[in-house]
Design a protein around this motif. Structure first.
Motif, PDB file in Angstrom:
ATOM      1  N   PHE A  23      -0.883  -9.519   7.655  1.00 39.04           N
ATOM      2  CA  PHE A  23      -0.535  -8.220   7.094  1.00 39.04           C
ATOM      3  C   PHE A  23       0.964  -8.000   6.908  1.00 39.04           C
ATOM      4  O   PHE A  23       1.359  -7.160   6.096  1.00 39.04           O
ATOM      5  N   ALA A  24       1.787  -8.743   7.618  1.00 36.32           N
ATOM      6  CA  ALA A  24       3.237  -8.621   7.390  1.00 36.32           C
ATOM      7  C   ALA A  24       3.566  -8.931   5.927  1.00 36.32           C
ATOM      8  O   ALA A  24       4.487  -8.346   5.360  1.00 36.32           O
ATOM      9  N   SER A  25       2.772  -9.785   5.297  1.00 37.89           N
ATOM     10  CA  SER A  25       3.003 -10.175   3.910  1.00 37.89           C
ATOM     11  C   SER A  25       2.758  -9.036   2.922  1.00 37.89           C
ATOM     12  O   SER A  25       3.250  -9.074   1.800  1.00 37.89           O
ATOM     13  N   ILE A  26       1.992  -8.021   3.333  1.00 36.87           N
ATOM     14  CA  ILE A  26       1.713  -6.898   2.428  1.00 36.87           C
ATOM     15  C   ILE A  26       2.332  -5.591   2.935  1.00 36.87           C
ATOM     16  O   ILE A  26       2.027  -4.517   2.421  1.00 36.87           O
ATOM     17  N   GLY A  27       3.174  -5.687   3.956  1.00 41.52           N
ATOM     18  CA  GLY A  27       3.853  -4.502   4.458  1.00 41.52           C
ATOM     19  C   GLY A  27       3.074  -3.712   5.489  1.00 41.52           C
ATOM     20  O   GLY A  27       3.452  -2.595   5.836  1.00 41.52           O
ATOM     21  N   TYR A  28       1.975  -4.281   5.998  1.00 39.49           N
ATOM     22  CA  TYR A  28       1.200  -3.636   7.053  1.00 39.49           C
ATOM     23  C   TYR A  28       1.738  -4.079   8.407  1.00 39.49           C
ATOM     24  O   TYR A  28       2.248  -5.190   8.543  1.00 39.49           O
ATOM     25  N   GLU A  29       1.576  -3.212   9.389  1.00 41.12           N
ATOM     26  CA  GLU A  29       1.971  -3.542  10.755  1.00 41.12           C
ATOM     27  C   GLU A  29       0.953  -2.971  11.734  1.00 41.12           C
ATOM     28  O   GLU A  29       0.154  -2.105  11.370  1.00 41.12           O
ATOM     29  N   ALA A  45      -7.419  -2.240  17.642  1.00 42.09           N
ATOM     30  CA  ALA A  45      -6.058  -2.264  17.114  1.00 42.09           C
ATOM     31  C   ALA A  45      -6.119  -1.815  15.668  1.00 42.09           C
ATOM     32  O   ALA A  45      -6.964  -2.277  14.896  1.00 42.09           O
ATOM     33  N   GLY A  46      -5.218  -0.894  15.307  1.00 43.88           N
ATOM     34  CA  GLY A  46      -5.190  -0.358  13.958  1.00 43.88           C
ATOM     35  C   GLY A  46      -3.938  -0.779  13.213  1.00 43.88           C
ATOM     36  O   GLY A  46      -2.825  -0.613  13.708  1.00 43.88           O
ATOM     37  N   PHE A  47      -4.121  -1.311  12.019  1.00 42.56           N
ATOM     38  CA  PHE A  47      -3.038  -1.780  11.162  1.00 42.56           C
ATOM     39  C   PHE A  47      -2.932  -0.883   9.936  1.00 42.56           C
ATOM     40  O   PHE A  47      -3.927  -0.359   9.446  1.00 42.56           O
ATOM     41  N   GLY A  48      -1.711  -0.732   9.438  1.00 36.11           N
ATOM     42  CA  GLY A  48      -1.518   0.049   8.228  1.00 36.11           C
ATOM     43  C   GLY A  48      -0.055   0.130   7.878  1.00 36.11           C
ATOM     44  O   GLY A  48       0.756  -0.687   8.306  1.00 36.11           O
ATOM     45  N   GLU A  49       0.280   1.165   7.120  1.00 35.47           N
ATOM     46  CA  GLU A  49       1.662   1.380   6.715  1.00 35.47           C
ATOM     47  C   GLU A  49       1.976   2.865   6.809  1.00 35.47           C
ATOM     48  O   GLU A  49       1.071   3.705   6.817  1.00 35.47           O
ATOM     49  N   HIS A  68     -16.366  -8.248   3.786  1.00 31.66           N
ATOM     50  CA  HIS A  68     -15.342  -8.491   2.774  1.00 31.66           C
ATOM     51  C   HIS A  68     -14.525  -7.216   2.624  1.00 31.66           C
ATOM     52  O   HIS A  68     -15.076  -6.144   2.362  1.00 31.66           O
ATOM     53  N   VAL A  69     -13.204  -7.336   2.794  1.00 31.28           N
ATOM     54  CA  VAL A  69     -12.284  -6.218   2.605  1.00 31.28           C
ATOM     55  C   VAL A  69     -11.166  -6.678   1.691  1.00 31.28           C
ATOM     56  O   VAL A  69     -10.573  -7.739   1.914  1.00 31.28           O
ATOM     57  N   ALA A  70     -10.873  -5.888   0.660  1.00 28.49           N
ATOM     58  CA  ALA A  70      -9.811  -6.218  -0.290  1.00 28.49           C
ATOM     59  C   ALA A  70      -8.687  -5.197  -0.191  1.00 28.49           C
ATOM     60  O   ALA A  70      -8.941  -3.997  -0.114  1.00 28.49           O
ATOM     61  N   PHE A  71      -7.456  -5.697  -0.226  1.00 24.51           N
ATOM     62  CA  PHE A  71      -6.261  -4.860  -0.177  1.00 24.51           C
ATOM     63  C   PHE A  71      -5.557  -4.945  -1.526  1.00 24.51           C
ATOM     64  O   PHE A  71      -5.208  -6.036  -1.979  1.00 24.51           O
ATOM     65  N   ARG A  72      -5.351  -3.796  -2.158  1.00 20.90           N
ATOM     66  CA  ARG A  72      -4.647  -3.740  -3.437  1.00 20.90           C
ATOM     67  C   ARG A  72      -3.146  -3.830  -3.175  1.00 20.90           C
ATOM     68  O   ARG A  72      -2.617  -3.097  -2.343  1.00 20.90           O
ATOM     69  N   VAL A  73      -2.499  -4.740  -3.871  1.00 22.65           N
ATOM     70  CA  VAL A  73      -1.050  -4.916  -3.728  1.00 22.65           C
ATOM     71  C   VAL A  73      -0.385  -4.779  -5.091  1.00 22.65           C
ATOM     72  O   VAL A  73      -1.056  -4.816  -6.130  1.00 22.65           O
ATOM     73  N   GLY A  74       0.937  -4.642  -5.091  1.00 28.11           N
ATOM     74  CA  GLY A  74       1.669  -4.309  -6.302  1.00 28.11           C
ATOM     75  C   GLY A  74       2.125  -5.453  -7.172  1.00 28.11           C
ATOM     76  O   GLY A  74       2.632  -5.209  -8.265  1.00 28.11           O
ATOM     77  N   SER A  75       1.974  -6.695  -6.705  1.00 29.43           N
ATOM     78  CA  SER A  75       2.421  -7.809  -7.554  1.00 29.43           C
ATOM     79  C   SER A  75       1.647  -9.080  -7.218  1.00 29.43           C
ATOM     80  O   SER A  75       1.103  -9.225  -6.120  1.00 29.43           O
ATOM     81  N   ASN A  77       3.090 -11.883  -6.781  1.00 32.00           N
ATOM     82  CA  ASN A  77       3.868 -12.573  -5.748  1.00 32.00           C
ATOM     83  C   ASN A  77       3.397 -12.165  -4.354  1.00 32.00           C
ATOM     84  O   ASN A  77       3.391 -12.989  -3.433  1.00 32.00           O
ATOM     85  N   ILE A  78       3.021 -10.914  -4.194  1.00 38.18           N
ATOM     86  CA  ILE A  78       2.516 -10.461  -2.889  1.00 38.18           C
ATOM     87  C   ILE A  78       1.166 -11.108  -2.597  1.00 38.18           C
ATOM     88  O   ILE A  78       0.889 -11.492  -1.458  1.00 38.18           O
ATOM     89  N   VAL A  79       0.323 -11.243  -3.610  1.00 39.59           N
ATOM     90  CA  VAL A  79      -0.955 -11.949  -3.426  1.00 39.59           C
ATOM     91  C   VAL A  79      -0.680 -13.372  -2.945  1.00 39.59           C
ATOM     92  O   VAL A  79      -1.313 -13.856  -1.993  1.00 39.59           O
ATOM     93  N   ASP A  80       0.262 -14.050  -3.577  1.00 39.21           N
ATOM     94  CA  ASP A  80       0.615 -15.418  -3.190  1.00 39.21           C
ATOM     95  C   ASP A  80       1.100 -15.465  -1.739  1.00 39.21           C
ATOM     96  O   ASP A  80       0.690 -16.343  -0.966  1.00 39.21           O
ATOM     97  N   ALA A  81       1.970 -14.515  -1.368  1.00 43.73           N
ATOM     98  CA  ALA A  81       2.505 -14.468   0.001  1.00 43.73           C
ATOM     99  C   ALA A  81       1.400 -14.182   1.018  1.00 43.73           C
ATOM    100  O   ALA A  81       1.391 -14.759   2.106  1.00 43.73           O
ATOM    101  N   PHE A  82       0.476 -13.323   0.660  1.00 43.19           N
ATOM    102  CA  PHE A  82      -0.669 -12.999   1.510  1.00 43.19           C
ATOM    103  C   PHE A  82      -1.486 -14.255   1.808  1.00 43.19           C
ATOM    104  O   PHE A  82      -1.827 -14.540   2.957  1.00 43.19           O
ATOM    105  N   TYR A  83      -1.790 -14.997   0.778  1.00 46.59           N
ATOM    106  CA  TYR A  83      -2.576 -16.221   0.949  1.00 46.59           C
ATOM    107  C   TYR A  83      -1.851 -17.218   1.852  1.00 46.59           C
ATOM    108  O   TYR A  83      -2.449 -17.759   2.797  1.00 46.59           O
ATOM    109  N   LYS A  84      -0.576 -17.447   1.585  1.00 48.99           N
ATOM    110  CA  LYS A  84       0.204 -18.380   2.400  1.00 48.99           C
ATOM    111  C   LYS A  84       0.263 -17.920   3.855  1.00 48.99           C
ATOM    112  O   LYS A  84       0.121 -18.728   4.778  1.00 48.99           O
TER     113      LYS A  84
END
Length: 127
Positions: A23-29, A45-49, A68-75, A77-84
């Motif tokens: 979640f750090a990759s999408i700005g969640y903590e 434990a609860g994660f969010g922004e 299955h849970v999907a998180f909408r992101v803004g780019s 590049n963020i999808v790529d970072a999430f996967y990595k």
């Protein structure tokens, strides 16, 4: 409108570490955490922004079937970072970053399975 959702996990500490890294990759903590002595049933434990947790993990028997849970992101590049980040955190591939035009022409997503097999996705709908 959804307020929050979550999954049950078999190894709370392992999953908490996984989700922190993912979640750090999408700005969640990690925002809130309560032991079973407070909830009356399981560690959570609860994660969010922005101070608002909207995705929770709870110790216990993992959901079956998996979730299955999907998180909408803004780019994309963020999808790529999430996967990595998901793979680096010990997740398993369930679909690398890429276009999924069968959903719609700009559907760009990636799928990672968490330690219990839940399918966690990041998706960008922008071109």
């Amino acid at each position: 409108m959804l307020d929050h959702t979550g999954v049950s996990v078999s190894d709370f500490e392992k999953s908490k570490a996984f989700y922190r890294q993912l979640f750090a990759s999408i700005g969640y903590e990690l925002i809130l955490e309560f032991p079973a002595s407070v909830t009356g049933s399981s560690d959570v434990a609860g994660f969010g922004e922005g101070g608002k947790p909207d995705f929770w993990i709870a110790s216990g028997e993992p959901n079956r079937p998996t979730v299955h849970v999907a998180f909408r992101v803004g780019s994309r590049n963020i999808v790529d970072a999430f996967y990595k980040a998901g793979i680096a955190a010990g997740g398993t591939d369930n679909g690398p970053p890429g276009l999924r035009p069968h959903y719609h022409p700009n559907y760009y997503g990636a799928f990672v399975r968490d330690p219990d097999g839940h399918n966690i996705e990041a998706v960008c709908h922008e071109g």
